[in-house]
Enzyme design. Structure first.
Site, mmCIF file in Angstrom:
data_model
loop_
_atom_site.group_PDB
_atom_site.id
_atom_site.type_symbol
_atom_site.label_atom_id
_atom_site.label_comp_id
_atom_site.label_asym_id
_atom_site.label_seq_id
_atom_site.Cartn_x
_atom_site.Cartn_y
_atom_site.Cartn_z
ATOM 1 N N ARG A 65 0.766 -1.282 0.111
ATOM 2 C CA ARG A 65 -0.028 -0.170 -0.041
ATOM 3 C C ARG A 65 0.913 1.165 0.037
ATOM 4 O O ARG A 65 0.547 2.153 -0.685
ATOM 5 C CB ARG A 65 -1.146 0.047 1.238
ATOM 6 N N SER A 66 2.013 1.239 0.795
ATOM 7 C CA SER A 66 2.740 2.300 0.777
ATOM 8 C C SER A 66 3.532 2.681 -0.629
ATOM 9 O O SER A 66 3.348 3.861 -0.863
ATOM 10 C CB SER A 66 4.136 2.021 1.799
ATOM 11 N N ALA A 79 -1.700 11.865 1.483
ATOM 12 C CA ALA A 79 -1.203 10.410 1.854
ATOM 13 C C ALA A 79 -1.660 9.817 3.382
ATOM 14 O O ALA A 79 -2.117 8.744 3.480
ATOM 15 C CB ALA A 79 0.538 10.295 1.758
ATOM 16 N N GLU A 96 15.110 13.741 5.594
ATOM 17 C CA GLU A 96 16.624 13.729 5.409
ATOM 18 C C GLU A 96 17.086 13.041 6.400
ATOM 19 O O GLU A 96 16.587 13.048 7.582
ATOM 20 C CB GLU A 96 17.431 15.117 5.223
ATOM 21 N N GLU A 145 4.993 9.644 7.812
ATOM 22 C CA GLU A 145 3.765 10.590 7.504
ATOM 23 C C GLU A 145 3.371 11.227 8.798
ATOM 24 O O GLU A 145 2.183 11.425 9.040
ATOM 25 C CB GLU A 145 2.816 9.582 6.990
ATOM 26 N N ASP A 161 3.208 10.902 17.650
ATOM 27 C CA ASP A 161 3.348 12.032 18.677
ATOM 28 C C ASP A 161 3.284 13.156 18.195
ATOM 29 O O ASP A 161 2.620 14.186 18.472
ATOM 30 C CB ASP A 161 4.817 11.809 19.290
ATOM 31 N N THR A 190 10.447 5.769 0.088
ATOM 32 C CA THR A 190 9.898 4.532 -0.398
ATOM 33 C C THR A 190 10.025 4.682 -1.767
ATOM 34 O O THR A 190 10.105 5.684 -2.588
ATOM 35 C CB THR A 190 8.565 4.586 -0.071
ATOM 36 N N GLN A 196 -13.823 -16.278 27.880
ATOM 37 C CA GLN A 196 -14.042 -14.691 27.897
ATOM 38 C C GLN A 196 -12.823 -13.900 27.814
ATOM 39 O O GLN A 196 -13.267 -12.827 27.160
ATOM 40 C CB GLN A 196 -14.485 -14.478 29.298
#
Lengths: 396, 265
Positions: A95-96, A254, A138, A376, A380, A169, A292
């Site tokens: 997908r990337s 993206a 970078e 991307e 955080d 990528t 459970q």
């Protein structure tokens, strides 16, 4: 091996989709099931990008699917998102690759490029005859791309580019790189503006080196790029680009797709765990699905997946209406990738020791998602984007 | 060449089905539907013929509104237009047997004067294998069933027909004709994203079953010659047999069982 995927739809989510959206999803799902699922474990183990699937994906319209004209499919953003979901149900690395080609290469050409640049590149990128990569990050500048050291200097009718890009990528398989660089003395002496450049990868001074030893996204190519006095014609500047806002607009495209993609990875993990739990027997010869604590894990997963589906669909409808904000994209990317990684970890536990093998897709998804939660915009950083927005106090 | 493909929307092969309270059919609530498999191969054959020789592919489907999705899928794959013989609900068509449905289909396509009518050899849900063959009779056309491959030869067709036990038959027949198609001889195409978008602009002529019947009272459901009496799930059974004797004897016994009892080899 593993189990044949069964549709994951607790909320009657499919009733929120129109006929076309479901057909698009069905095409992507069938393509992934027939072509990617049978080979992905081998690709991941061997660290091989399944390039042989590119022409068919081009024919199906997967590249730049939400762009209009120039050989692109002209899909809505919801349809585009559903394609991303299905591709990542197969593999995040795969997908990337499509995200980069679509949102980070075709989108900037489509948005910031001249008519001539669009005519030259978009049809070939849409068909998969040409591949692209996106150079923003970078070695020393990840979360803080504004600090980039790559420079472009205008000399006569040319720009000369120098710098290093990292974690790119498709770097080694790309025919063209979208390189983001600060232009020296632009527009006035001493002032530098980030601009985007089309750099053909066969130009002297351009070099791509594959990153080896990855434990994540092994089915896609990751590279470091080096540009040493790379001369490109001035006409390779993306004329509409200007400032850091331009690459961030690409990242928003993206990130929106990633929010859908992560749902796919989570669905794969959940579906595997559910089917496994129904067949695996332990204690009193009962399926562990009747235990459970296993049920609690499955319920956590389906709850989070269901909420994530609604979140991405909402974002997609807003995007189609032109009212989606980057803070909402941050919330969707952050939440959905986080929940997908948690699903992978929980699903792994449901499968016990079997969960660690390549007989099931779970560990692969888990390792992949460690990248997805970082690239991307890290988990955080997205928290701080949302935090800055709601408090009015930027934290970075 | 003008080709009509009759397609049926059926419950998905992997759908987890429940028998409805009347024990006459399955509970359709929450069931996913898809194009009947052999009909999808019929459509693929039609699209390949069109690509090779030009012409037009028209799909026809009898079913309630939900069948529209399957029709749209056929258009997205490349059919040029569609006729939707639409029933008002889930039960209207259940009053017809295969002959009755074939009559409706024949009435809805006879004005098209097609060169070729294709359909799957049987439906995945009822599995009668009758509709296509009866349709040929009603249209007064020659037919061949279990067809794997169609080639244009002179003014007619050369077709490959599957017989039992690995035998095949080559048949030449004149057009117009009706062929019922066997699954599996070719690779089905996906609906491309461009195709899905383009399908929106293609013509779907909706004919209400009630209107068709009103225009021709002979199409009214008559007492069906075949009645579906009861539907039940196969009884789940599990048994273990130990095959004795030498390894060679056990292997021979196993092969015999696989061949003649469960018929998987």
């Amino acid at each position: 091996m593993g189990f044949k995927f069964q549709n994951v739809d607790f909320l009657k989510f499919d009733t929120l989709l129109n006929e076309d959206e479901r057909l698009v999803r069905d095409t992507a799902r069938a393509f992934v099931e027939d072509n990617l699922v049978p080979i992905i474990e081998d690709c991941f183990r061997e660290g091989r990008f399944p390039r042989e699937l590119v022409p068919q994906m081009g024919e199906l319209g997967f590249f730049g699917a939400n762009l209009h004209g120039y050989g692109c499919a002209g899909m809505s953003n919801v349809e585009y998102g559903l394609v991303m979901q299905e591709l990542e149900r197969g593999d995040s690395g795969f997908r990337s690759f499509v995200s980069v080609q679509s949102a980070l290469v075709m989108y900037p050409i489509y948005t910031f490029g001249s008519e001539e640049q669009k005519q030259k590149w978009l049809p070939d990128l849409a068909s998969g005859r040409k591949l692209g990569c996106f150079g923003l990050t970078e070695p020393g500048f990840g979360s803080n791309p504004g600090g980039m050291t790559t420079r472009a200097r205008k000399v006569g009718d040319e720009y000369i580019l120098n710098g290093e890009k990292m974690w790119i990528t498709s770097g080694n398989i790309a025919d063209v790189a979208i390189i983001w660089a600060k232009v020296v003395d632009d527009p006035e002496p001493g002032k530098e503006t980030v601009r985007g450049f089309l750099v053909e990868t066969d130009r002297p001074g351009f070099r791509a080196d594959e990153v080896h030893g990855k434990w994540s996204l092994r089915a896609s190519v990751t590279s470091g790029l080096s540009l040493q006095d790379v001369h490109i014609p001035a006409s390779n500047l993306l004329p509409g680009s200007g400032g850091l806002k331009s690459p961030l607009m690409c990242l928003n495209q993206a990130r929106y797709g990633i929010s859908w993609g992560a749902i796919g990875a989570a669905m794969s993990c959940y579906d595997t765990a559910l089917q496994y739990a129904k067949t695996r027997k332990q204690f009193r010869n009962e399926p562990i699905a009747s235990h459970q604590l296993i049920q609690e894990k499955l319920v956590w997963m389906i709850s989070e997946i269901s909420k994530a589906q609604l979140l991405s669909l909402h974002a997609g409808r807003l995007k189609d209406a032109g009212t989606l904000t980057h803070e909402i994209i941050s919330l969707a990317k952050r939440n959905n990738v986080w929940m997908a990684l948690e699903c992978a970890r929980m699903a792994r536990q449901v499968l016990g020791a079997n969960g660690i093998t390549e007989d099931y897709p779970i560990m692969r998804h888990m390792m992949n998602l460690e990248s997805v939660i970082t690239y991307e915009g890290t988990h955080d950083i997205h928290a701080l984007i949302i935090g800055g927005h709601i408090t009015g106090s930027p934290a970075f | 060449m003008k080709i009509i493909v009759a397609i049926k929307q059926v419950p998905e092969r992997d759908a987890r089905i429940r028998i409805d309270s009347g024990n006459k059919w399955i509970d359709l609530e929450d069931v996913e539907f898809s194009m009947n498999e052999s009909d999808a191969y019929a459509l693929e054959e039609a699209l390949q013929l069109k690509e090779a020789h030009g012409g037009e592919v028209i799909v026809v489907s009898a079913g309630p509104e939900r069948a529209g999705k399957t029709i749209r899928e056929a258009l997205a794959k490349g059919a040029d237009r569609a006729i939707h013989l639409q029933s008002s609900d889930e039960t209207e068509l259940a009053a017809y047997d295969a002959l009755g449905v074939a009559r409706l289909l024949a009435a809805s396509i006879q004005d098209e004067k097609a060169d070729l009518v294709l359909t799957g050899l049987q439906s995945d849900d009822l599995g009668l294998g009758q509709t296509g063959v009866i349709l040929a009779e009603l249209l007064g056309l020659p037919h061949a069933s279990l067809i794997l491959k169609i080639e244009v030869a002179g003014n007619g067709l050369k077709v490959l027909r599957e017989l039992e036990d690995g035998w095949f038959q080559h048949i030449e027949l004149a057009t117009p004709a009706v062929l019922t198609i066997q699954s599996g001889n070719t690779k089905l195409r996906y609906a491309t994203l461009m195709g899905i978008k383009k399908a929106k602009t293609k013509e779907v002529r909706v004919i209400a079953v009630a209107d068709l019947v009103a225009s021709d009272p002979s199409l009214k459901p008559t007492a069906p010659s075949v009645v579906l009496d009861q539907v039940k799930l196969p009884h789940k059974q599990r048994s273990t047999q130990l095959l004795g004797g030498s390894p060679a004897e056990a292997a021979a016994a196993l092969v015999e069982k696989l061949q003649f009892e469960v018929r998987v080899i």
